[in-house]
Design an enzyme around this catalytic site. Sequence first.
Site, PDB file in Angstrom:
ATOM      1  N   ASP A  35       0.865  -1.180   0.000  1.00 26.54           N
ATOM      2  CA  ASP A  35       0.000   0.000   0.000  1.00 26.54           C
ATOM      3  C   ASP A  35       0.898   1.225   0.000  1.00 26.54           C
ATOM      4  O   ASP A  35       2.113   1.102   0.025  1.00 26.54           O
ATOM      5  CB  ASP A  35      -0.836   0.045   1.285  1.00 26.54           C
ATOM      6  CG  ASP A  35      -1.716  -1.168   1.434  1.00 26.54           C
ATOM      7  OD1 ASP A  35      -2.372  -1.533   0.459  1.00 26.54           O
ATOM      8  OD2 ASP A  35      -1.740  -1.729   2.538  1.00 26.54           O
ATOM      9  N   LYS A  57      -3.464   1.802  -1.109  1.00 28.54           N
ATOM     10  CA  LYS A  57      -4.391   2.139  -0.039  1.00 28.54           C
ATOM     11  C   LYS A  57      -4.020   3.513   0.495  1.00 28.54           C
ATOM     12  O   LYS A  57      -2.892   3.757   0.873  1.00 28.54           O
ATOM     13  CB  LYS A  57      -4.251   1.094   1.056  1.00 28.54           C
ATOM     14  CG  LYS A  57      -5.317   1.160   2.074  1.00 28.54           C
ATOM     15  CD  LYS A  57      -5.108   0.056   3.091  1.00 28.54           C
ATOM     16  CE  LYS A  57      -5.826   0.401   4.364  1.00 28.54           C
ATOM     17  NZ  LYS A  57      -5.252  -0.229   5.521  1.00 28.54           N
ATOM     18  N   MET A 171      -6.766   7.486  10.767  1.00 24.61           N
ATOM     19  CA  MET A 171      -7.566   7.787   9.566  1.00 24.61           C
ATOM     20  C   MET A 171      -8.598   8.880   9.826  1.00 24.61           C
ATOM     21  O   MET A 171      -9.667   8.875   9.228  1.00 24.61           O
ATOM     22  CB  MET A 171      -8.310   6.528   9.068  1.00 24.61           C
ATOM     23  CG  MET A 171      -7.426   5.334   8.824  1.00 24.61           C
ATOM     24  SD  MET A 171      -8.364   3.838   8.403  1.00 24.61           S
ATOM     25  CE  MET A 171      -9.027   3.381   9.997  1.00 24.61           C
TER      26      MET A 171
HETATM   27  N1  SAH Z   1      -1.859  -0.616  10.158  1.00 22.39           N
HETATM   28  C1  SAH Z   1      -1.464   0.757  10.403  1.00 22.39           C
HETATM   29  C2  SAH Z   1      -2.648   1.697  10.371  1.00 22.39           C
HETATM   30  C3  SAH Z   1      -3.401   1.697   9.065  1.00 22.39           C
HETATM   31  S1  SAH Z   1      -4.638   2.941   8.973  1.00 22.39           S
HETATM   32  C4  SAH Z   1      -0.703   0.855  11.724  1.00 22.39           C
HETATM   33  O1  SAH Z   1      -0.689  -0.111  12.506  1.00 22.39           O
HETATM   34  O2  SAH Z   1      -0.062   1.882  11.948  1.00 22.39           O
HETATM   35  C5  SAH Z   1      -3.705   4.317   8.350  1.00 22.39           C
HETATM   36  C6  SAH Z   1      -3.654   5.410   9.390  1.00 22.39           C
HETATM   37  O3  SAH Z   1      -2.557   5.197  10.280  1.00 22.39           O
HETATM   38  C7  SAH Z   1      -3.415   6.787   8.830  1.00 22.39           C
HETATM   39  O4  SAH Z   1      -4.615   7.377   8.385  1.00 22.39           O
HETATM   40  C8  SAH Z   1      -2.877   7.509  10.052  1.00 22.39           C
HETATM   41  O5  SAH Z   1      -3.908   7.861  10.945  1.00 22.39           O
HETATM   42  C9  SAH Z   1      -2.050   6.424  10.715  1.00 22.39           C
HETATM   43  N2  SAH Z   1      -0.614   6.513  10.372  1.00 22.39           N
HETATM   44  C10 SAH Z   1       0.124   5.578   9.754  1.00 22.39           C
HETATM   45  N3  SAH Z   1       1.419   5.972   9.640  1.00 22.39           N
HETATM   46  C11 SAH Z   1       1.486   7.189  10.213  1.00 22.39           C
HETATM   47  C12 SAH Z   1       2.542   8.126  10.422  1.00 22.39           C
HETATM   48  N4  SAH Z   1       3.804   7.879  10.032  1.00 22.39           N
HETATM   49  N5  SAH Z   1       2.245   9.297  11.038  1.00 22.39           N
HETATM   50  C13 SAH Z   1       0.991   9.570  11.448  1.00 22.39           C
HETATM   51  N6  SAH Z   1      -0.040   8.726  11.291  1.00 22.39           N
HETATM   52  C14 SAH Z   1       0.194   7.544  10.698  1.00 22.39           C
END
Ligand code: SAH
Length: 249
Positions: A35, A57, A171
């Site tokens: 993604d 994604k 998100m």
């Molecule tokens: N599986 C991922 C989350 C997927 S949903 C996890 O465990 O981190 C995607 C969301 O994760 C984004 O919309 C944001 O809210 C958050 N996210 C992922 N990476 C990020 C980052 N480096 N900084 C801030 N938010 C992040």
Amino acid sequence: MAGKVYLTGAGPGDVELLTLKAARIIKDADVIIYDRLANPEILEMAKDGCRFVYVGKEDGRHTLPQDQINEVIYNEALQNDVVCRLKGGDPFVFGRGGEEGAYLHEKGVEFEVIPGITSAISVPAYAGIPVTHRGVAVSFRVVTGHETPNKEASQIPWQNFKTDDTIVFLMGLHNLGRIASKLIEIGKPADFPVAVISKGTTPQQQVVVGTLENIAKKAKGLPTPALIVVGKVVKLQDQLQWFNPNKSE
Ligand code: SAH
């Protein structure tokens, strides 16, 4: 015989937050299905000849529907030995890794889950915010911010958010104003602390701190990925901020 699929967590952004196991599978993979990643540098670790399949994604919304992604993974498993399904953070934290695993199970394809460091904990940590802290927060929740808070059939138990537990919304940047208003509506003080962290753990990290009342205005225009931390733990940032990639002085 089909190959094996590794539902692999890529961590939140900082490449060094990748697990040793994930790094091994990325190096071994014949194909990597990925993604949008907070750090595309991870793909540079792949071996020569590894194929990359982007299933796009963005912010929790698949540009390719999930059933088609399942098909892509399955078809690659029929043609390759080592299939790495790479996902930001942890594959089972809003990563739909469960759905992909269930589909592979149904098809009789072997799979393994490689947990990753979720952004839900590590991104606040890089902003100097511990999600729990003795005497401040005894628990934390990780909640989808994708759902519009005033939706009739909301699945989110807003009434449970009256406590002082830390709430991390993933998100949710596009719903930030609505989430903040909803929390005020259920009885949280308007001056309750909130932080929004964009591109956490990377050199582009930006942290905006405010209150339920003013955060939407203050965080306007921040780039994604971004997450929202609501809780008194946000205040600890004053003492615990340690990662300042943008500091100019
Ligand atoms: N599986 C991922 C989350 C997927 S949903 C996890 O465990 O981190 C995607 C969301 O994760 C984004 O919309 C944001 O809210 C958050 N996210 C992922 N990476 C990020 C980052 N480096 N900084 C801030 N938010 C992040």
